[in-house]
Design a protein around this motif. Structure first.
Motif, PDB file in Angstrom:
ATOM      1  N   LEU A 275       0.860  -1.177   0.000  1.00 19.30           N
ATOM      2  CA  LEU A 275       0.000   0.000   0.000  1.00 19.30           C
ATOM      3  C   LEU A 275       0.899   1.229   0.000  1.00 19.30           C
ATOM      4  CD1 LEU A 275      -2.793   1.373   0.226  1.00 19.30           C
ATOM      5  CD2 LEU A 275      -2.538   1.236   2.712  1.00 19.30           C
ATOM      6  N   ASP A 276       0.822   2.012  -1.084  1.00 20.05           N
ATOM      7  CA  ASP A 276       1.701   3.169  -1.245  1.00 20.05           C
ATOM      8  C   ASP A 276       0.897   4.449  -1.036  1.00 20.05           C
ATOM      9  OD1 ASP A 276       3.594   5.030  -1.892  1.00 20.05           O
ATOM     10  OD2 ASP A 276       3.987   4.282  -3.917  1.00 20.05           O
ATOM     11  N   LEU A 277       1.266   5.211   0.001  1.00 17.40           N
ATOM     12  CA  LEU A 277       0.595   6.478   0.308  1.00 17.40           C
ATOM     13  C   LEU A 277       1.605   7.618   0.402  1.00 17.40           C
ATOM     14  CD1 LEU A 277      -1.814   5.223   3.149  1.00 17.40           C
ATOM     15  CD2 LEU A 277      -2.310   5.424   0.712  1.00 17.40           C
ATOM     16  N   HIS A 278       2.765   7.472  -0.187  1.00 18.15           N
ATOM     17  CA  HIS A 278       3.805   8.494  -0.018  1.00 18.15           C
ATOM     18  C   HIS A 278       3.376   9.806  -0.663  1.00 18.15           C
ATOM     19  CE1 HIS A 278       5.232   7.685  -4.187  1.00 18.15           C
ATOM     20  NE2 HIS A 278       5.773   8.885  -4.087  1.00 18.15           N
ATOM     21  N   HIS A 279       3.932  10.892  -0.155  1.00 18.03           N
ATOM     22  CA  HIS A 279       3.553  12.270  -0.506  1.00 18.03           C
ATOM     23  C   HIS A 279       2.095  12.498  -0.116  1.00 18.03           C
ATOM     24  CE1 HIS A 279       2.414  15.864  -2.756  1.00 18.03           C
ATOM     25  NE2 HIS A 279       3.703  16.135  -2.873  1.00 18.03           N
ATOM     26  N   HIS A 280       1.895  12.794   1.161  1.00 12.11           N
ATOM     27  CA  HIS A 280       0.542  12.939   1.696  1.00 12.11           C
ATOM     28  C   HIS A 280       0.491  14.138   2.641  1.00 12.11           C
ATOM     29  CE1 HIS A 280       1.677  11.576   5.729  1.00 12.11           C
ATOM     30  NE2 HIS A 280       2.489  10.727   5.110  1.00 12.11           N
ATOM     31  N   TYR A 281      -0.716  14.425   3.142  1.00 12.51           N
ATOM     32  CA  TYR A 281      -0.931  15.541   4.072  1.00 12.51           C
ATOM     33  C   TYR A 281      -1.681  15.060   5.313  1.00 12.51           C
ATOM     34  CZ  TYR A 281       0.574  18.539   0.250  1.00 12.51           C
ATOM     35  OH  TYR A 281       1.311  19.137  -0.756  1.00 12.51           O
ATOM     36  N   MET A 282      -1.475  13.810   5.684  1.00 13.43           N
ATOM     37  CA  MET A 282      -2.129  13.248   6.856  1.00 13.43           C
ATOM     38  C   MET A 282      -1.406  13.694   8.126  1.00 13.43           C
ATOM     39  SD  MET A 282      -2.990   9.343   5.613  1.00 13.43           S
ATOM     40  CE  MET A 282      -1.306   8.977   5.094  1.00 13.43           C
ATOM     41  N   ARG A 298       2.122  -7.498   7.910  1.00 10.09           N
ATOM     42  CA  ARG A 298       1.006  -7.917   7.054  1.00 10.09           C
ATOM     43  C   ARG A 298       0.993  -7.209   5.705  1.00 10.09           C
ATOM     44  NH1 ARG A 298      -4.288  -7.263  10.576  1.00 10.09           N
ATOM     45  NH2 ARG A 298      -3.144  -5.461  11.377  1.00 10.09           N
ATOM     46  N   VAL A 299       1.567  -6.041   5.637  1.00  7.47           N
ATOM     47  CA  VAL A 299       1.540  -5.317   4.368  1.00  7.47           C
ATOM     48  C   VAL A 299       2.721  -4.363   4.302  1.00  7.47           C
ATOM     49  CG1 VAL A 299       0.079  -3.461   5.256  1.00  7.47           C
ATOM     50  CG2 VAL A 299       0.095  -3.919   2.812  1.00  7.47           C
ATOM     51  N   ASN A 300       3.298  -4.230   3.124  1.00 10.82           N
ATOM     52  CA  ASN A 300       4.386  -3.296   2.895  1.00 10.82           C
ATOM     53  C   ASN A 300       3.781  -1.924   2.641  1.00 10.82           C
ATOM     54  OD1 ASN A 300       6.760  -2.011   2.251  1.00 10.82           O
ATOM     55  ND2 ASN A 300       6.896  -2.898   0.197  1.00 10.82           N
ATOM     56  N   THR A 301       3.819  -1.076   3.653  1.00  9.29           N
ATOM     57  CA  THR A 301       3.150   0.219   3.568  1.00  9.29           C
ATOM     58  C   THR A 301       4.167   1.345   3.474  1.00  9.29           C
ATOM     59  OG1 THR A 301       1.404  -0.664   4.989  1.00  9.29           O
ATOM     60  CG2 THR A 301       1.431   1.710   4.633  1.00  9.29           C
ATOM     61  N   ASP A 302       4.010   2.190   2.458  1.00  6.95           N
ATOM     62  CA  ASP A 302       4.876   3.355   2.295  1.00  6.95           C
ATOM     63  C   ASP A 302       4.097   4.593   2.720  1.00  6.95           C
ATOM     64  OD1 ASP A 302       6.554   5.392   1.609  1.00  6.95           O
ATOM     65  OD2 ASP A 302       6.926   4.720  -0.441  1.00  6.95           O
ATOM     66  N   ILE A 303       4.304   5.037   3.970  1.00 10.67           N
ATOM     67  CA  ILE A 303       3.702   6.273   4.468  1.00 10.67           C
ATOM     68  C   ILE A 303       4.850   7.133   4.982  1.00 10.67           C
ATOM     69  CG2 ILE A 303       1.906   7.293   5.912  1.00 10.67           C
ATOM     70  CD1 ILE A 303       0.695   4.593   6.330  1.00 10.67           C
ATOM     71  N   ASP A 304       5.385   7.961   4.108  1.00 10.60           N
ATOM     72  CA  ASP A 304       6.494   8.796   4.526  1.00 10.60           C
ATOM     73  C   ASP A 304       5.988   9.958   5.367  1.00 10.60           C
ATOM     74  OD1 ASP A 304       5.190  10.291   2.669  1.00 10.60           O
ATOM     75  OD2 ASP A 304       6.872  10.514   1.295  1.00 10.60           O
ATOM     76  N   GLU A 305       6.865  10.869   5.733  1.00  8.80           N
ATOM     77  CA  GLU A 305       6.450  12.027   6.509  1.00  8.80           C
ATOM     78  C   GLU A 305       5.520  12.909   5.681  1.00  8.80           C
ATOM     79  OE1 GLU A 305       9.740  14.170   8.015  1.00  8.80           O
ATOM     80  OE2 GLU A 305      10.513  12.510   9.209  1.00  8.80           O
ATOM     81  N   ALA A 306       4.605  13.572   6.375  1.00 10.02           N
ATOM     82  CA  ALA A 306       3.663  14.450   5.688  1.00 10.02           C
ATOM     83  C   ALA A 306       4.399  15.601   5.019  1.00 10.02           C
ATOM     84  CB  ALA A 306       2.629  14.980   6.674  1.00 10.02           C
ATOM     85  N   GLU A 307       3.843  16.097   3.915  1.00  7.71           N
ATOM     86  CA  GLU A 307       4.415  17.257   3.258  1.00  7.71           C
ATOM     87  C   GLU A 307       4.372  18.464   4.207  1.00  7.71           C
ATOM     88  OE1 GLU A 307       5.860  17.169   0.039  1.00  7.71           O
ATOM     89  OE2 GLU A 307       5.661  15.083   0.679  1.00  7.71           O
ATOM     90  N   ASP A 308       5.380  19.302   4.116  1.00  8.25           N
ATOM     91  CA  ASP A 308       5.503  20.454   5.001  1.00  8.25           C
ATOM     92  C   ASP A 308       4.575  21.574   4.539  1.00  8.25           C
ATOM     93  OD1 ASP A 308       6.313  22.229   6.901  1.00  8.25           O
ATOM     94  OD2 ASP A 308       8.224  22.722   5.931  1.00  8.25           O
ATOM     95  N   TRP A 309       3.526  21.813   5.289  1.00 11.04           N
ATOM     96  CA  TRP A 309       2.588  22.878   4.943  1.00 11.04           C
ATOM     97  C   TRP A 309       1.865  23.337   6.197  1.00 11.04           C
ATOM     98  CZ3 TRP A 309      -3.089  22.281   3.963  1.00 11.04           C
ATOM     99  CH2 TRP A 309      -3.607  21.152   4.588  1.00 11.04           C
ATOM    100  N   ASP A 310       1.333  24.534   6.153  1.00 13.66           N
ATOM    101  CA  ASP A 310       0.602  25.114   7.275  1.00 13.66           C
ATOM    102  C   ASP A 310      -0.817  25.411   6.803  1.00 13.66           C
ATOM    103  OD1 ASP A 310      -0.524  26.590   9.317  1.00 13.66           O
ATOM    104  OD2 ASP A 310       1.323  27.702   9.749  1.00 13.66           O
TER     105      ASP A 310
END
Length: 323
Positions: A275-282, A298-310
């Motif tokens: 499950l690839d969710l990289h580049h997100h705003y969560m 159970r799953v290879n999940t790509d959830i990197d750090e949230a994009e830097d925004w205010d």
């Protein structure tokens, strides 16, 4: 135009750029079927794509070519892709072994994605009936002659992998894919982009892809790089197609807490191997909840750090690839 680079390999083969006519290669040319041949006339002086193409078919045993990558095709000024497409269609019978085709392997240093003057690629798809993998770069903005990336519904028995990399994928292409007969299709990846560059796809346009009935062999679905990523996540959360997928990507877009909540409250995703969710705003709490639910075992999940925004100073979210 981030997240885009020239591939070092394509269709499992190393990419080899063919030297232009009159240029002595540093080493002997590789065997025709051992590499993915890359053709590029841009930045090679006065070399036009037509003579480069003729040099290719005269020099390489095209009956054994398995993969072909088309790079920059213009000379001094950007030109429409249509003449290149015409050459591919004209000489299709000379490539009985071709299984993979990459149209417009161009990076931002050469031409911005939205500046590529593409065309209707339907005749190219139809000309290569044995094609198993097709990758296309380009956006929906019209070129100087009114040309733009387009596709009509097609029937193709062999195609297994289809990928559109776009900063603005027209809804007409998405609908055409949904209306196509592609019984062998296993992988579908769409970079939907933003409306500013022609990306006008709605969740309704995605309905045939999410139904589970359109492509019976589908095992990977990527609905990526979208400014409506939360809406897409909500639709995916209850989409019948998800139950048969092995991998899913909702990466590169504007996915935030609303989309994350939809995924958490939707159908199980633990059967996925990726499950690839990289580049997100969560937010961090939602990222943690998703990680805890899916689990590293159970799953290879790509959830990197949230994009830097205010959100208070600048509420606009950005996709990974637009212009």
């Amino acid at each position: 135009m981030t997240d885009i680079e020239h591939p070092e390999s394509f269709h499992g083969l190393p990419v080899h750029t063919l030297p232009g006519p009159g240029r002595t290669p540093a080493t002997p040319l590789p065997e025709a079927g051992s590499v993915a041949w890359r053709l590029e006339s841009a930045w090679q002086g006065d070399l036009a794509f037509g003579p480069l193409w003729q040099h290719f078919v005269d020099t390489v045993d095209t009956t054994r070519v398995r993969a072909l990558v088309i790079g920059g095709w213009w000379q001094q000024e950007y030109e429409p892709f249509a003449p290149v497409a015409d050459l591919l269609v004209r000489d299709a019978e000379r490539f009985p072994s071709l299984r993979a085709l990459f149209l417009a392997d161009v990076v931002s240093e050469e031409c911005e994605l939205s500046w590529l003057e593409m065309c209707d690629i339907t005749p190219v798809v139809e000309a290569f009936g044995q094609l198993e993998e097709l990758a296309v770069r380009g956006s929906g903005d019209a070129g100087s002659d009114g040309s733009s990336l387009d596709l009509q519904p097609v029937r193709h028995k062999a195609l297994k992998s289809l990928r559109f990399e776009s900063g603005g994928l027209p809804s007409g292409i998405v609908r055409a894919i949904g209306a196509s007969d592609l019984p062998a299709l296993e992988r579908l990846e769409l970079w939907l982009g933003v409306s500013e560059y022609g990306g006008d796809t709605s969740v309704e346009d995605l309905a045939p892809l999410l139904s589970g009935a359109t492509f019976p062999a589908l095992r990977h679905l990527g609905l990526q790089n979208s400014e409506i990523q939360d809406e897409i996540a909500a639709a995916v959360a209850s989409a019948p197609v998800v139950a048969r997928l092995e991998s899913l990507s909702l990466a590169m877009g504007t996915l935030g807490d609303e989309g994350a909540e939809a995924l958490l409250s939707g159908q199980p995703l633990t059967h996925l191997t990726s499950l690839d969710l990289h580049h997100h705003y969560m937010s961090e709490p939602l990222v943690e909840r998703l990680g805890n639910l899916l689990g590293p075992d159970r799953v290879n999940t790509d959830i990197d750090e949230a994009e830097d925004w205010d959100p208070e100073e600048d509420g606009h979210r950005y996709v990974a690839v637009d212009e």
